[in-house]
Design an enzyme around this catalytic site. Sequence first.
Site, PDB file in Angstrom:
ATOM      1  N   GLU A 229     -30.899  22.810 -13.268  1.00 60.22           N
ATOM      2  CA  GLU A 229     -31.965  21.851 -12.963  1.00 60.22           C
ATOM      3  C   GLU A 229     -33.230  22.501 -12.382  1.00 60.22           C
ATOM      4  O   GLU A 229     -33.593  22.243 -11.228  1.00 60.22           O
ATOM      5  CB  GLU A 229     -31.458  20.794 -11.979  1.00 60.22           C
ATOM      6  CG  GLU A 229     -30.308  19.957 -12.498  1.00 60.22           C
ATOM      7  CD  GLU A 229     -29.878  18.880 -11.498  1.00 60.22           C
ATOM      8  OE1 GLU A 229     -30.368  18.889 -10.353  1.00 60.22           O
ATOM      9  OE2 GLU A 229     -29.051  18.046 -11.867  1.00 60.22           O
TER      10      GLU A 229
ATOM     11  N   GLU B 181     -23.531  17.156 -16.051  1.00 57.07           N
ATOM     12  CA  GLU B 181     -23.376  16.366 -14.814  1.00 57.07           C
ATOM     13  C   GLU B 181     -23.709  14.918 -15.115  1.00 57.07           C
ATOM     14  O   GLU B 181     -24.636  14.626 -15.881  1.00 57.07           O
ATOM     15  CB  GLU B 181     -24.331  16.835 -13.708  1.00 57.07           C
ATOM     16  CG  GLU B 181     -23.966  18.119 -13.039  1.00 57.07           C
ATOM     17  CD  GLU B 181     -24.943  18.475 -11.917  1.00 57.07           C
ATOM     18  OE1 GLU B 181     -25.501  17.558 -11.277  1.00 57.07           O
ATOM     19  OE2 GLU B 181     -25.149  19.683 -11.712  1.00 57.07           O
TER      20      GLU B 181
END
Length: 527
Positions: free
Chosen positions: A234, A426
């Site tokens: 991320e 995720e």
Amino acid sequence: MAARGAQARIARRVGRGVVAAALAGCGGAVGARGPAVRFPEGFLWGTATAGFQVEMGCPTLERDQCEDRGSDWYAFATSPQTIASPTAHLSGDPPTSGPGQWELYAEDFARASRELSNDAYRMSLEWSRIFPEPTDGAATTDELRALASPAALAGYHAMLGELRAQGLRPMVTLDHYTLPSWIHDAVGCHLDFASCERRGWVDRERIVREIAKYAGFAAAEFGAEVDVWATLNEPLAVFYPGYLYPSEERSNPPAVLLQTEAAKTAIFSMIDAHARMYDAVRAADLVDADGDGEAASIGLVYNLSPVYPKNADRPGDVLAAKNVRYLYDEVFLRAVALGELDDDLDGDAEVRSDLVGRMDWLGVNFYNRIFVEQFLLPGLAILPGLSPLTTFNPLTLEYDRDYARGLYESLTFAWQRFGRPIYVTENGSPPIQGYPEQDRFLIENLAWIQRALADGVDVRGYFYWSLIDNYEWNQGMGTPFGLYAVDPSDPTKRRVARPAAAVYADVAQRNGISGALMSRFPIDPRS
Ligand code: IFM
């Protein structure tokens, strides 16, 4: 990762009936009838964790055996100065109150394998644990090994060996936010950004060089146990709350406000870092650990959130949404997936040959969609090159966490735009107010993945965030995402299954969603 045959899946799951008793509410006996919604053969089922968030807090190990205090995040989360700083937005919880997986990994992996019927697990290595001291002078693997912590290497070998023994394919993230303090002075840079010395992602040349060395070393060291590598986690969640808008929702060191030049440098450092880490892993991991004919499959994990204007009738909001969408979803992925770099953020990109062809797969993290409003200081929006960074007002940025269709939108966007195989690396919801119920969230998101698959998107696996409650960055232990609850004040760090664990087990065991679960969480994935 090679697709497994049906027989292997069935054989591996023989005797894993632990969850069956808990399934009364999830659709009855496993295998009584086929799933209403089926996933492709070989689809991976897993959970995801990250080293800093789960390792510390061991029940019986000596503190110096369990804790890694060498990262920027450790310094940031524990310094009295940052804890007291209103712009750091820290809970004050110590990372040492975590679930202690450094000690309890074997029982965690047994749970994932036996109770959840998972066949994969995403974890990360902590760079600062492996290299507690600077690596600047070291050039060769042997020189790096001389600097590496033997205890860290032994600990990660033990974990990876246990994963494999439990039938869980490791997906290993090399850098999940944290940096060693020797390369990033989180506290000093938070307090005085203009004159701090170890500037992490802003020291572009140094960090790209050192993180690539670390990646190559890790690939050489653990390549016989790992085939699937993620370089970074991320990047958006590093540069945005790190250099633009730290908030209660998320801050990241150095947590400084509207440092647009630094934010740009951080973005381009991470793009370079990904490419150089990719090269380093490709060169160093020569062992095919899982026998699928491929020694290393290297990707990047990115959080995608569909972006909408808060008011679709307001041209300013529509422009803000367009710019944010460009910044969030395009700039980084275009560079790492296609080699197209927009180095002044003006919308025009040029191909840089040393970036091309360096993404074997894309990890998509999905949690929410975002509504944005135009920036209230319009002067900033017209500065050349800055508009994507500043044309919305973070104070009115809103997260919609109950929008599972957003996962479908993210997957189709990523597939159509970048054309790489995708893992959902995720996706999860904590069982607390303001978030959708964990089990409903899970089933709705899976149903939308199913629709993406039906539409031809190449999704290869799903990793629920997270296996156990863990340290949720600046929010500390207060936002528990686990399928298993862990009470941070319990010295044994006992894991207690939440109802969603049985739901996930049912799905993984069937490789599909039962009719009973579909009717318990009635949604229309075609809507
Ligand atoms: O806990 C984080 C994780 O580290 C990165 N993705 C989002 C999760 C939940 O906020």
